[in-house]
Write an enzyme that holds these catalytic residues in place. Structure first.
Site, PDB file in Angstrom:
ATOM      1  CB  ALA A 136      -0.933   0.005   1.208  1.00  0.00           C
ATOM      2  NE  ARG A 191      12.294   4.823   1.054  1.00  0.00           N
ATOM      3  CZ  ARG A 191      12.462   3.829   1.922  1.00  0.00           C
ATOM      4  NH1 ARG A 191      13.667   3.582   2.410  1.00  0.00           N
ATOM      5  NH2 ARG A 191      11.445   3.081   2.308  1.00  0.00           N
ATOM      6  CD  GLN A 238      -1.977   0.828   5.236  1.00  0.00           C
ATOM      7  OE1 GLN A 238      -1.262   0.656   4.258  1.00  0.00           O
ATOM      8  NE2 GLN A 238      -1.498   1.047   6.443  1.00  0.00           N
ATOM      9  CG  ASN A 240       9.580 -11.325 -56.750  1.00  0.00           C
ATOM     10  OD1 ASN A 240      10.522 -11.895 -56.229  1.00  0.00           O
ATOM     11  ND2 ASN A 240       9.669 -10.092 -57.239  1.00  0.00           N
TER      12      ASN A 240
HETATM   13  C1  UD1 Z   1      10.532  -1.980   6.446  1.00  0.00           C
HETATM   14  C2  UD1 Z   1      10.791  -2.454   7.872  1.00  0.00           C
HETATM   15  C3  UD1 Z   1      12.285  -2.576   8.081  1.00  0.00           C
HETATM   16  C4  UD1 Z   1      12.821  -3.563   7.071  1.00  0.00           C
HETATM   17  C5  UD1 Z   1      12.489  -3.143   5.646  1.00  0.00           C
HETATM   18  C6  UD1 Z   1      12.834  -4.234   4.685  1.00  0.00           C
HETATM   19  C7  UD1 Z   1       8.982  -1.607   9.241  1.00  0.00           C
HETATM   20  C8  UD1 Z   1       8.583  -0.586  10.216  1.00  0.00           C
HETATM   21  N1  UD1 Z   1      10.226  -1.510   8.793  1.00  0.00           N
HETATM   22  O1  UD1 Z   1      11.082  -0.700   6.258  1.00  0.00           O
HETATM   23  O2  UD1 Z   1      12.569  -3.054   9.400  1.00  0.00           O
HETATM   24  O3  UD1 Z   1      14.226  -3.661   7.225  1.00  0.00           O
HETATM   25  O4  UD1 Z   1      11.077  -2.927   5.513  1.00  0.00           O
HETATM   26  O5  UD1 Z   1      12.509  -3.874   3.393  1.00  0.00           O
HETATM   27  O6  UD1 Z   1       8.192  -2.485   8.924  1.00  0.00           O
HETATM   28  N2  UD1 Z   1       3.400  -0.493   3.447  1.00  0.00           N
HETATM   29  C9  UD1 Z   1       2.026  -0.513   3.490  1.00  0.00           C
HETATM   30  N3  UD1 Z   1       1.378   0.413   4.257  1.00  0.00           N
HETATM   31  C10 UD1 Z   1       2.034   1.320   4.984  1.00  0.00           C
HETATM   32  C11 UD1 Z   1       3.455   1.333   4.936  1.00  0.00           C
HETATM   33  C12 UD1 Z   1       4.101   0.403   4.170  1.00  0.00           C
HETATM   34  O7  UD1 Z   1       1.389  -1.343   2.833  1.00  0.00           O
HETATM   35  O8  UD1 Z   1       1.363   2.123   5.648  1.00  0.00           O
HETATM   36  C13 UD1 Z   1       4.091  -1.487   2.625  1.00  0.00           C
HETATM   37  C14 UD1 Z   1       4.914  -0.871   1.508  1.00  0.00           C
HETATM   38  O9  UD1 Z   1       4.157  -0.767   0.301  1.00  0.00           O
HETATM   39  C15 UD1 Z   1       6.065  -1.875   1.348  1.00  0.00           C
HETATM   40  C16 UD1 Z   1       6.185  -2.480   2.717  1.00  0.00           C
HETATM   41  O10 UD1 Z   1       4.997  -2.196   3.405  1.00  0.00           O
HETATM   42  O11 UD1 Z   1       5.755  -2.901   0.421  1.00  0.00           O
HETATM   43  C17 UD1 Z   1       7.370  -1.925   3.484  1.00  0.00           C
HETATM   44  O12 UD1 Z   1       7.260  -0.526   3.537  1.00  0.00           O
HETATM   45  P1  UD1 Z   1       8.526   0.398   3.342  1.00  0.00           P
HETATM   46  O13 UD1 Z   1       8.092   1.799   3.470  1.00  0.00           O
HETATM   47  O14 UD1 Z   1       9.283  -0.020   2.154  1.00  0.00           O
HETATM   48  O15 UD1 Z   1       9.328   0.025   4.677  1.00  0.00           O
HETATM   49  P2  UD1 Z   1      10.868   0.176   4.911  1.00  0.00           P
HETATM   50  O16 UD1 Z   1      11.151   1.565   5.300  1.00  0.00           O
HETATM   51  O17 UD1 Z   1      11.601  -0.398   3.766  1.00  0.00           O
HETATM   52 MG    MG Z   2      11.001  -1.162   1.794  1.00  0.00          MG
END
Ligand code: UD1
Ligand code: MG
Length: 467
Positions: free
Chosen positions: A11, A16, A73, A376
């Site tokens: 979600a 980034r 979400q 041809n």
């Molecule tokens: C997260 C982990 C971190 C881990 C890393 C690995 C947490 C708090 N941190 O950080 O420990 O090392 O992943 O990749 O979990 N997402 C949702 N809803 C939200 C927020 C995120 O669905 O409200 C989903 C994102 O789409 C993504 C995943 O959760 O697929 C992870 O979110 P992301 O923001 O990438 O977390 P990281 O900062 O990478």
């Molecule tokens: Mg991530």
């Protein structure tokens, strides 16, 4: 056997990535990133995985259709909040919940299976995957106590300088005891960043006196996460290398793997040779014993056995066996070259059927045409298919001979075995077995001649119309 449910989080906005496309839809070797994760979990659970969507959910739904169960979400309040959204869909239906993030396309099903069976074998409410990596990629750090037990996960942004040196990382793949998960998720504290972190469940479990088990992934490459485009390129390189290796093991020669870009969706038969700087994309299928490239793009096309495609671009086309194309040819959408066709340099075909044995050797454009066997097509022939408003068809009967530089002004039909003199502008249908030439082209009165003299076929009558 405990019942397993899979929840994939997708979600997040993927800020980034700096992209309008939802992160999980970014293509890797021609397939959306999320597809790799779906493949990895495909055989683990009986029910479809639950995909938590939010940002760009319409596009995600459109791409994946009913391959998953969607949970929305609405507000992105963190990974813990995201998992909580799946509670309604899953509570009471599963004993174990495997949670993973949608941005880790290299994870293998073997690793996930190992995690699930490790979890099945013990009482801990959480069994998680960890990885040991020198590049920490912004991942959370795994904190262990003196006895080596996991006691918490600390996010990079909140880690102390000492914790930042920890090289055991959290890839974000966990097995939870379902009842424990649904009970504890609502109790997650708000993080300093204003989000509910799934990772805080680890500390909660430990505080309650439960143990948290962790298994270290063998190949840290599997846990490469995609948070920005640099990671995307890294993952892409790994997937493409795997695709090439698999093809080579199956009997395809790839002369220079580093300059050969083959999507994960492409199939190639044994003893086909792929020359450098070739791009094979989309739903492309190539037969055996063919020579592809160098400098060739084949996209969404079917190519038969014993074909040769050299320095050409082929899109959404069908090429049967024993066909040679190029150099410098362009097959566009809806082109169908039957067996034995030869299409030489600087030719273009669009939305047309070229029957078996058709020769179209130099500088011609064939669009919206139906061309019979063994025709041809002389150098520089053009089907003038567009009148400025509409497209019109050209039909050429079998065995016809189209002289060089002929303009076929569509809609127009050239009958079987007819001959068109070089430089003709054909504006009206030409009957079978007749000869036409000139601007505009006129049919030569062969019948009269034949009654006057012999009934022999006018074999020499077009001797000037070579291609
Ligand atoms: C997260 C982990 C971190 C881990 C890393 C690995 C947490 C708090 N941190 O950080 O420990 O090392 O992943 O990749 O979990 N997402 C949702 N809803 C939200 C927020 C995120 O669905 O409200 C989903 C994102 O789409 C993504 C995943 O959760 O697929 C992870 O979110 P992301 O923001 O990438 O977390 P990281 O900062 O990478
Ligand atoms: Mg991530």
């Amino acid at each position: 056997m405990s019942r397993l449910a899979v929840v994939i989080l997708a979600a997040g906005q993927g800020t980034r990535m700096k992209s309008n496309l939802p992160k999980v839809l970014h293509p890797i070797a021609g397939r959306p990133m999320i597809q790799y994760m779906l493949d990895a979990v495909a055989k683990l659970a009986e029910d479809r995985p639950v995909l938590v969507v939010g940002h760009g959910d319409e596009a995600v739904r459109q791409t994946l259709g009913d391959a998953v169960t969607y949970v929305l979400q609405e507000q992105r309040l963190g990974t813990g909040h995201a998992v909580l959204q799946a509670r309604e869909a899953l509570a009471g239906r599963a004993d174990t919940v495997l949670v993973l993030y949608g941005d880790m396309p290299l994870l293998s099903s073997e690793t996930l299976r190992a995690l699930v069976s490790a979890h099945d074998g013990q009482v801990a409410p959480i069994t998680m995957l960890t990885c040991i990596h020198q590049q920490t990629m912004g991942f959370g750090r795994i904190v262990r106590d003196g006895a080596g037990h996991v006691v918490g996960i600390v996010e990079e942004s909140q880690a102390t300088p000492e914790q930042l040196t920890i090289k055991e990382l959290n890839p974000g793949v966990y097995c939870f005891d379902a009842a424990w998960l649904w009970e504890h998720l609502p109790a997650l504290p708000l993080s300093p960043k204003g989000e509910y972190y799934l990772t805080d469940l680890v500390g909660m479990a430990v505080d309650e006196g439960c143990s948290v088990e962790a298994i270290v992934v063998d190949d840290p490459l599997e846990t490469l996460g995609v948070n920005e485009r640099l990671h995307l390129a890294k993952v892409e390189a790994v997937v493409r290398q795997r695709v090439r290796e698999e093809l080579m093991r199956a009997g395809v020669t790839i002369i220079d793997p580093a300059s050969t870009y083959i999507d994960a969706t492409v199939a190639i038969g044994q003893d086909t040779i792929v020359y450098p700087n070739t791009h094979l994309q989309g739903a492309t299928c190539i037969g055996v014993n063919s020579l592809i490239g160098p400098n060739t793009i084949v996209r969404g096309s079917t190519v038969g056995d014993n074909c040769r495609l050299e320095m050409s671009v082929v899109e959404d086309a069908i090429i049967e066996d024993d066909v040679s194309v190029g150099p410098f040819a362009h097959l566009r959408k809806g082109s169908h070259l039957a067996a034995g066709v030869h299409m030489g340099n600087f030719g273009e075909v669009k939305n047309s059927y070229l029957g078996p044995g058709v020769r179209m050797s130099h500088f011609s454009y064939v669009g919206d045409a139906e061309i019979g066997d063994d025709v041809n097509i002389g150098a520089g022939t053009v089907t003038c298919n567009y009148d400025g408003l509409d497209k019109h068809p050209t039909v050429i009967g079998e065995g016809a001979f189209i002289g060089s530089g002929t303009m076929l002004v569509a809609p127009v039909k050239v009958g079987a075995r007819a001959r068109i003199g070089a430089g003709a502008v054909v504006t009206h249908d030409v009957p079978p077995d007749s000869t036409a030439y000139g601007v505009p082209a006129r049919v030569r009165e062969e019948k009269a001649e034949r009654t006057d003299s012999s009934r022999e076929a006018p074999s020499g009558s077009c001797s000037g119309d070579r291609n």
